[in-house]
Design an enzyme around this catalytic site. Structure first.
Site, PDB file in Angstrom:
ATOM      1  N   CYS A   1       5.331   6.449   5.831  1.00 50.88           N
ATOM      2  CA  CYS A   1       4.759   5.449   4.916  1.00 50.88           C
ATOM      3  C   CYS A   1       5.792   5.151   3.827  1.00 50.88           C
ATOM      4  O   CYS A   1       6.989   5.394   4.034  1.00 50.88           O
ATOM      5  CB  CYS A   1       3.421   5.917   4.339  1.00 50.88           C
TER       6      CYS A   1
ATOM      7  N   ASN B   1       5.437   8.814   1.102  1.00 49.48           N
ATOM      8  CA  ASN B   1       5.221  10.120   1.776  1.00 49.48           C
ATOM      9  C   ASN B   1       4.397  11.081   0.913  1.00 49.48           C
ATOM     10  O   ASN B   1       4.586  12.292   0.965  1.00 49.48           O
ATOM     11  CB  ASN B   1       6.568  10.770   2.184  1.00 49.48           C
TER      12      ASN B   1
ATOM     13  N   ASP C   1      -2.596   0.890   1.553  1.00 51.01           N
ATOM     14  CA  ASP C   1      -2.014   1.845   0.608  1.00 51.01           C
ATOM     15  C   ASP C   1      -3.074   2.196  -0.447  1.00 51.01           C
ATOM     16  O   ASP C   1      -3.513   1.319  -1.191  1.00 51.01           O
ATOM     17  CB  ASP C   1      -0.791   1.171  -0.040  1.00 51.01           C
TER      18      ASP C   1
ATOM     19  N   CYS D   1       0.794   9.946   0.373  1.00 52.77           N
ATOM     20  CA  CYS D   1      -0.613   9.603   0.661  1.00 52.77           C
ATOM     21  C   CYS D   1      -0.860   9.461   2.164  1.00 52.77           C
ATOM     22  O   CYS D   1      -1.422  10.357   2.797  1.00 52.77           O
ATOM     23  CB  CYS D   1      -1.025   8.320  -0.050  1.00 52.77           C
ATOM     24  N   ARG D   2      -0.458   8.341   2.739  1.00 55.94           N
ATOM     25  CA  ARG D   2      -0.873   8.041   4.113  1.00 55.94           C
ATOM     26  C   ARG D   2      -0.183   8.887   5.185  1.00 55.94           C
ATOM     27  O   ARG D   2      -0.862   9.445   6.057  1.00 55.94           O
ATOM     28  CB  ARG D   2      -0.624   6.547   4.405  1.00 55.94           C
ATOM     29  N   SER D   3       1.154   8.969   5.137  1.00 54.84           N
ATOM     30  CA  SER D   3       1.810   9.695   6.248  1.00 54.84           C
ATOM     31  C   SER D   3       1.567  11.213   6.203  1.00 54.84           C
ATOM     32  O   SER D   3       1.434  11.820   7.271  1.00 54.84           O
ATOM     33  CB  SER D   3       3.303   9.351   6.351  1.00 54.84           C
TER      34      SER D   3
HETATM   35  P1  4NP Z   1       2.061   6.225   0.428  1.00 52.31           P
HETATM   36  O1  4NP Z   1       1.489   5.683  -0.973  1.00 52.31           O
HETATM   37  O2  4NP Z   1       3.127   5.258   0.858  1.00 52.31           O
HETATM   38  O3  4NP Z   1       0.878   6.203   1.309  1.00 52.31           O
HETATM   39  O4  4NP Z   1       2.601   7.624   0.152  1.00 52.31           O
HETATM   40  C1  4NP Z   1       2.297   5.397  -2.079  1.00 52.31           C
HETATM   41  C2  4NP Z   1       2.679   6.410  -2.920  1.00 52.31           C
HETATM   42  C3  4NP Z   1       3.445   6.117  -4.045  1.00 52.31           C
HETATM   43  C4  4NP Z   1       3.821   4.810  -4.296  1.00 52.31           C
HETATM   44  C5  4NP Z   1       3.441   3.802  -3.444  1.00 52.31           C
HETATM   45  C6  4NP Z   1       2.686   4.101  -2.332  1.00 52.31           C
HETATM   46  N1  4NP Z   1       4.578   4.507  -5.452  1.00 52.31           N
HETATM   47  O5  4NP Z   1       4.813   3.316  -5.728  1.00 52.31           O
HETATM   48  O6  4NP Z   1       5.008   5.428  -6.184  1.00 52.31           O
END
Ligand code: 4NP
Length: 157
Positions: A10, A13, A129, A15-17
């Protein structure tokens, strides 16, 4: 027998992945398939390297008896050679992974796909997200991923 290696990717790294990785590990355990796989996750971005997954995602997963233990790392060109499957959470991740692959001096081993290609119950073509939203978004991501991660395993079984 050679293990099958799977990398979930994702943006951050956190939340989703990591959730997809933990759901897949839990599914493999339930099916007695753990020994046949190497499972990991990574982000296309570098902001959260070394951090635990977002506590909102960890707690939402714990309520389903899924433990998210990973620490964030960034995808590298080596991953294209080391993994059989690289599974992106959304279109933007998918494009960024393709761009990295095109600029890398690698032999292109990995099959790069979107995890939602394997959905059956949910219609979403991307995993949304949840980072900037409310707590319910984390549960929704887990619901979506339980469906599509299961579909992915079926597709390679
Ligand atoms: P992820 O979510 O891609 O599912 O881990 C996010 C985590 C942090 C951020 C964006 C998306 N960020 O902008 O810091």
């Amino acid at each position: 027998m050679k293990k099958i290696s799977v990398l979930f990717v994702c943006l951050g790294n956190i939340c989703r992945s990591p959730a997809a990785e933990a759901i897949f590990i839990s599914l493999l355990k339930k099916k007695g398939l753990t020994d046949g796989f190497i499972v990991d996750s990574a982000g296309t971005g570098s902001w959260h390297i070394g951090k635990k997954a977002d506590s909102r995602m960890r707690f939402a997963a714990e309520r389903r008896d899924i433990n998210i233990l990973s620490r964030a790392r960034q995808i590298t060109s080596k991953d294209f050679e080391e993994f059989n499957y690289i599974l992106a959470m959304d279109d933007s991740n998918f494009r960024n992974i393709q761009n990295l692959k095109n600029s890398a001096d690698s032999t292109d081993f990995a099959s790069i796909k979107k995890i939602q290609d394997f959905r059956s119950v949910f219609k979403e073509q991307e995993v949304p997200d949840p980072y900037f939203g409310g707590d319910e978004g984390f549960d929704y991501v887990l619901d979506i991923l339980e469906d599509s991660v299961n579909g992915f395993l079926e597709s390679i079984s």
